[in-house]
Design an enzyme around this catalytic site. Structure first.
Site, PDB file in Angstrom:
ATOM      1  N   SER A  70      90.621  58.779 -21.021  1.00 51.82           N
ATOM      2  CA  SER A  70      91.124  60.017 -21.616  1.00 51.82           C
ATOM      3  C   SER A  70      89.957  60.812 -22.202  1.00 51.82           C
ATOM      4  O   SER A  70      88.902  60.245 -22.510  1.00 51.82           O
ATOM      5  CB  SER A  70      92.105  59.678 -22.741  1.00 51.82           C
ATOM      6  OG  SER A  70      92.270  60.781 -23.621  1.00 51.82           O
TER       7      SER A  70
ATOM      8  N   TYR B  64      93.996  54.791 -30.104  1.00 57.86           N
ATOM      9  CA  TYR B  64      93.738  55.416 -28.799  1.00 57.86           C
ATOM     10  C   TYR B  64      92.249  55.692 -28.609  1.00 57.86           C
ATOM     11  O   TYR B  64      91.693  55.461 -27.538  1.00 57.86           O
ATOM     12  CB  TYR B  64      94.542  56.723 -28.721  1.00 57.86           C
ATOM     13  CG  TYR B  64      94.743  57.258 -27.311  1.00 57.86           C
ATOM     14  CD1 TYR B  64      95.560  56.578 -26.398  1.00 57.86           C
ATOM     15  CD2 TYR B  64      94.160  58.445 -26.888  1.00 57.86           C
ATOM     16  CE1 TYR B  64      95.767  57.067 -25.116  1.00 57.86           C
ATOM     17  CE2 TYR B  64      94.362  58.942 -25.610  1.00 57.86           C
ATOM     18  CZ  TYR B  64      95.170  58.252 -24.723  1.00 57.86           C
ATOM     19  OH  TYR B  64      95.381  58.739 -23.454  1.00 57.86           O
TER      20      TYR B  64
END
Ligand SMILES: NC(=O)c1ccc[n+]([C@@H]2O[C@H](COP(=O)([O-])OP(=O)(O)OC[C@H]3O[C@@H](n4cnc5c(N)ncnc54)[C@H](O)[C@@H]3O)[C@@H](O)[C@H]2O)c1
Length: 256
Positions: free
Chosen positions: A145, A168
């Protein structure tokens, strides 16, 4: 570009996974949806098979956090197809406390989420690479990401209930480095490992956030899941034969 290749997509029943199944099928591959959710996985398989008029989509139940489940999955695929060309690490396991704001994250939850996700991507890659080593070739694509690349732009979440979870950031940045580690470790084994780092994918998010996000980009803002298709096919095809250990960012310039 992917004719007759057996491509396993973990989390293939989810938002981005479904799109990956579509694009590999359109490029001539055999797609395997490897997902923990049997009900949705089977439904997605049925719907996409009908829509794309193909018999080349398969479902297999897989828990990426279980070595036993991975071994069973690889064994079944080997018996069915006699080969596996590539694994796309795309599943998104998280526990019920995932994505709390920074000061509310408990140590146990932080560790569990890293274990489920980054640990899951590790053990999946390890088990598939073992198979690839015996087979003499293989390809691993890790879905990371933008938030594995840059620090969060917290200001774009102001006025909304959204945030960028600390787990994350640790998972996705770790995954980019794990990609490089594995690419190098597999020297001489004919196993390629790359990462694809998407920007935010449009999924009817809060309009306030969408507009703030767009201001950080160069033209479109949040992407459609189909905007990732070209890069995935490139990484899975011979066009990227000597691209190894890389991270390709597809984000309309958000990280710049
Ligand atoms: N959606 C975005 O905006 C975005 C942006 C950048 C990167 N990503 C990444 O793309 C990937 C896919 O995200 P998504 O938005 O499609 O997620 P999603 O939640 O829509 O789908 C994830 C899928 O993973 C499956 N799954 C969960 N735990 C599993 C396990 N233990 N074993 C096997 N399957 C399991 C779920 O059943 C689900 O089908 C993730 O790695 C995510 O971090 C997403």
């Amino acid at each position: 570009m992917l004719k007759n290749r057996v491509i396993v997509i973990t989390g293939g029943a989810g938002l981005i996974g479904q799109e990956f199944v579509k694009v590999v099928i359109k490029n001539g591959a055999i797609a395997v949806i490897a997902d923990i959710n049997t009900e949705i996985g089977k439904k997605v398989k049925k719907e996409l098979s009908k829509k794309l008029n193909t018999d080349n989509i398969h479902f297999i139940k897989l828990d990426i956090t279980s070595k036993k489940s991975l071994k069973k999955c690889i064994d079944k695929l080997d018996k069915k197809f006699g080969k596996i060309n590539a694994i796309v690490n795309n599943a998104y396991p998280r526990n019920k406390n995932y994505a709390r704001s920074f000061f509310d994250v408990e140590y146990e939850d932080f560790v569990e989420n890293l274990g489920l996700n980054l640990g899951g991507y590790f053990v999946t890659s390890q088990q598939f690479a073992k198979y690839f080593q015996k087979q003499g070739y293989g390809n691993i694509v890790n879905i990371s990401s933008i938030y594995g690349v840059v620090a969060p732009k917290f200001e774009i979440y102001e006025g909304t209930k959204m945030t960028m979870p600390v787990e994350y950031a640790a998972i996705k940045s770790g995954l980019i480095h794990l990609t490089k580690y594995m690419a190098k470790y597999f020297k001489g084994m004919n196993i390629k490992v790359n990462a694809l780092s998407p920007g935010g994918i449009f999924d009817d998010q809060d309009p306030l956030f969408l507009s703030a996000y767009k201001q950080q980009c160069l033209s479109k803002g949040m992407l459609n899941k189909s905007d990732l298709a070209g890069t995935l096919v490139y990484l899975l095809s011979d066009m990227s034969q000597y691209v190894n250990g890389q991270n390709i960012i597809v984000d309309d310039g958000f990280c710049l």
